[in-house]
Design a protein around this motif. Structure first.
Motif, mmCIF file in Angstrom:
data_model
loop_
_atom_site.group_PDB
_atom_site.id
_atom_site.type_symbol
_atom_site.label_atom_id
_atom_site.label_comp_id
_atom_site.label_asym_id
_atom_site.label_seq_id
_atom_site.Cartn_x
_atom_site.Cartn_y
_atom_site.Cartn_z
ATOM 1 N N ARG A 33 1.723 3.999 0.119
ATOM 2 C CA ARG A 33 1.799 5.176 0.987
ATOM 3 C C ARG A 33 1.093 6.385 0.377
ATOM 4 N NH1 ARG A 33 7.029 5.364 3.055
ATOM 5 N NH2 ARG A 33 6.168 4.267 4.840
ATOM 6 N N PRO A 34 1.324 6.743 -0.904
ATOM 7 C CA PRO A 34 0.553 7.854 -1.480
ATOM 8 C C PRO A 34 -0.944 7.555 -1.550
ATOM 9 C CG PRO A 34 2.467 7.412 -2.824
ATOM 10 C CD PRO A 34 2.396 6.321 -1.801
ATOM 11 N N ALA A 35 -1.294 6.290 -1.817
ATOM 12 C CA ALA A 35 -2.716 5.927 -1.853
ATOM 13 C C ALA A 35 -3.351 6.073 -0.480
ATOM 14 C CB ALA A 35 -2.881 4.499 -2.366
ATOM 15 N N LEU A 36 -2.621 5.736 0.560
ATOM 16 C CA LEU A 36 -3.128 5.900 1.924
ATOM 17 C C LEU A 36 -3.346 7.369 2.243
ATOM 18 C CD1 LEU A 36 -3.791 4.669 4.719
ATOM 19 C CD2 LEU A 36 -1.376 4.947 5.269
ATOM 20 N N ALA A 40 -7.145 8.772 2.688
ATOM 21 C CA ALA A 40 -7.537 9.324 3.988
ATOM 22 C C ALA A 40 -7.932 10.787 3.860
ATOM 23 C CB ALA A 40 -6.392 9.171 4.983
ATOM 24 N N LEU A 41 -7.206 11.546 3.054
ATOM 25 C CA LEU A 41 -7.518 12.963 2.879
ATOM 26 C C LEU A 41 -8.890 13.165 2.236
ATOM 27 C CD1 LEU A 41 -6.390 15.849 3.165
ATOM 28 C CD2 LEU A 41 -5.562 15.621 0.834
ATOM 29 N N ILE A 42 -9.175 12.432 1.182
ATOM 30 C CA ILE A 42 -10.464 12.580 0.501
ATOM 31 C C ILE A 42 -11.597 12.048 1.378
ATOM 32 C CG2 ILE A 42 -11.812 11.888 -1.524
ATOM 33 C CD1 ILE A 42 -9.284 12.139 -3.156
ATOM 34 N N ALA A 43 -11.354 10.995 2.140
ATOM 35 C CA ALA A 43 -12.381 10.492 3.059
ATOM 36 C C ALA A 43 -12.714 11.539 4.119
ATOM 37 C CB ALA A 43 -11.912 9.189 3.710
ATOM 38 N N VAL A 44 -11.709 12.233 4.630
ATOM 39 C CA VAL A 44 -11.955 13.293 5.617
ATOM 40 C C VAL A 44 -12.728 14.444 4.985
ATOM 41 C CG1 VAL A 44 -10.794 15.065 7.016
ATOM 42 C CG2 VAL A 44 -10.031 12.696 7.111
ATOM 43 N N ALA A 92 -20.857 12.434 -1.847
ATOM 44 C CA ALA A 92 -19.997 12.369 -0.667
ATOM 45 C C ALA A 92 -20.011 10.975 -0.053
ATOM 46 C CB ALA A 92 -20.445 13.401 0.364
ATOM 47 N N ILE A 93 -21.154 10.320 -0.047
ATOM 48 C CA ILE A 93 -21.235 8.963 0.510
ATOM 49 C C ILE A 93 -20.455 7.977 -0.355
ATOM 50 C CG2 ILE A 93 -22.811 7.044 0.977
ATOM 51 C CD1 ILE A 93 -24.853 9.177 1.909
ATOM 52 N N PHE A 99 -12.949 5.887 -1.261
ATOM 53 C CA PHE A 99 -11.634 6.276 -0.767
ATOM 54 C C PHE A 99 -11.360 5.728 0.626
ATOM 55 C CE2 PHE A 99 -12.155 9.254 -4.248
ATOM 56 C CZ PHE A 99 -10.931 9.081 -4.875
ATOM 57 N N GLY A 100 -12.392 5.399 1.366
ATOM 58 C CA GLY A 100 -12.189 4.690 2.620
ATOM 59 C C GLY A 100 -11.639 3.291 2.376
ATOM 60 N N VAL A 101 -12.160 2.620 1.351
ATOM 61 C CA VAL A 101 -11.652 1.285 0.991
ATOM 62 C C VAL A 101 -10.219 1.388 0.463
ATOM 63 C CG1 VAL A 101 -11.947 -0.611 -0.670
ATOM 64 C CG2 VAL A 101 -13.912 0.260 0.593
ATOM 65 N N VAL A 102 -9.924 2.431 -0.336
ATOM 66 C CA VAL A 102 -8.561 2.620 -0.842
ATOM 67 C C VAL A 102 -7.591 2.833 0.317
ATOM 68 C CG1 VAL A 102 -7.081 4.245 -2.103
ATOM 69 C CG2 VAL A 102 -9.208 3.449 -3.125
ATOM 70 N N ALA A 103 -7.962 3.677 1.267
ATOM 71 C CA ALA A 103 -7.095 3.929 2.423
ATOM 72 C C ALA A 103 -6.921 2.668 3.262
ATOM 73 C CB ALA A 103 -7.670 5.065 3.274
ATOM 74 N N LEU A 104 -7.986 1.935 3.448
ATOM 75 C CA LEU A 104 -7.906 0.707 4.230
ATOM 76 C C LEU A 104 -7.028 -0.342 3.539
ATOM 77 C CD1 LEU A 104 -8.981 -0.743 6.778
ATOM 78 C CD2 LEU A 104 -10.804 -1.645 5.340
ATOM 79 N N ALA A 105 -7.202 -0.516 2.243
ATOM 80 C CA ALA A 105 -6.414 -1.506 1.506
ATOM 81 C C ALA A 105 -4.937 -1.127 1.478
ATOM 82 C CB ALA A 105 -6.941 -1.653 0.083
ATOM 83 N N SER A 106 -4.635 0.144 1.279
ATOM 84 C CA SER A 106 -3.234 0.546 1.262
ATOM 85 C C SER A 106 -2.616 0.441 2.650
ATOM 86 C CB SER A 106 -3.073 1.954 0.699
ATOM 87 O OG SER A 106 -3.795 2.879 1.492
ATOM 88 N N GLY A 107 -3.396 0.685 3.691
ATOM 89 C CA GLY A 107 -2.899 0.490 5.047
ATOM 90 C C GLY A 107 -2.582 -0.972 5.315
ATOM 91 N N VAL A 108 -3.408 -1.866 4.799
ATOM 92 C CA VAL A 108 -3.154 -3.306 4.959
ATOM 93 C C VAL A 108 -1.884 -3.705 4.210
ATOM 94 C CG1 VAL A 108 -4.030 -5.597 4.338
ATOM 95 C CG2 VAL A 108 -5.539 -3.931 5.427
#
Length: 136
Positions: A33-36, A40-44, A92-93, A99-108
């Motif tokens: 949950r904190p990783a998500l 997500a915050l850093i990706a935004v 940025a890319i 961090f998109g992969v981190v958010a996706l993995a933690s969401g899974v």
């Protein structure tokens, strides 16, 4: 056993501690949950940074072309204008990808472990409503 609020021994040695019945995935879920949130915050923030860089590049190209030149020219000045925000753009890319992969993995992980929270030991299943709390 009698109805006593004191915890009774669980094993033959008389130890009142209960063994940890949670699985490894449950322990991983508490970090997901904190990783998500962070991912997500850093990706935004990275997306916002890329948008700002796009507008700054457009502004620099427009102001440079006011003199009749083009940023696509092979001159050193045009190349310097094109390369102004290269480091920030690459950072940025890369940040967006990581961090998109981190958010996706933690969401899974959270999705796969939904509903597997351990049952609370102190819950006796009795509901308390407002009338019980007010003493009526």
């Amino acid at each position: 056993m009698e109805d006593n609020p004191v915890r009774q021994p669980d094993d033959a040695n008389g130890s009142p501690s209960a063994p940890d019945k949670r699985q490894f995935a449950g322990n991983l879920s508490k970090y997901a949950r904190p990783a998500l949130i962070v991912g997500a915050l850093i990706a935004v923030v990275c997306i916002a940074l890329l948008i700002i860089i796009f507008f700054l590049d457009s502004f620099n190209a427009a102001t440079y072309s006011m003199t009749g030149n083009s940023v696509q020219d092979a001159t050193d000045e045009a190349r310097d204008i094109r390369d102004t925000y290269t480091g920030a753009r690459i950072g940025a890319i890369v940040g967006l990808a990581v961090f998109g992969v981190v958010a996706l993995a933690s969401g899974v992980v959270l999705y796969l472990n939904r509903g597997t929270a351990p049952k609370e030991e102190y819950d006796d299943g009795e509901d308390v409503d407002f009338d019980d709390l007010a003493g009526q």
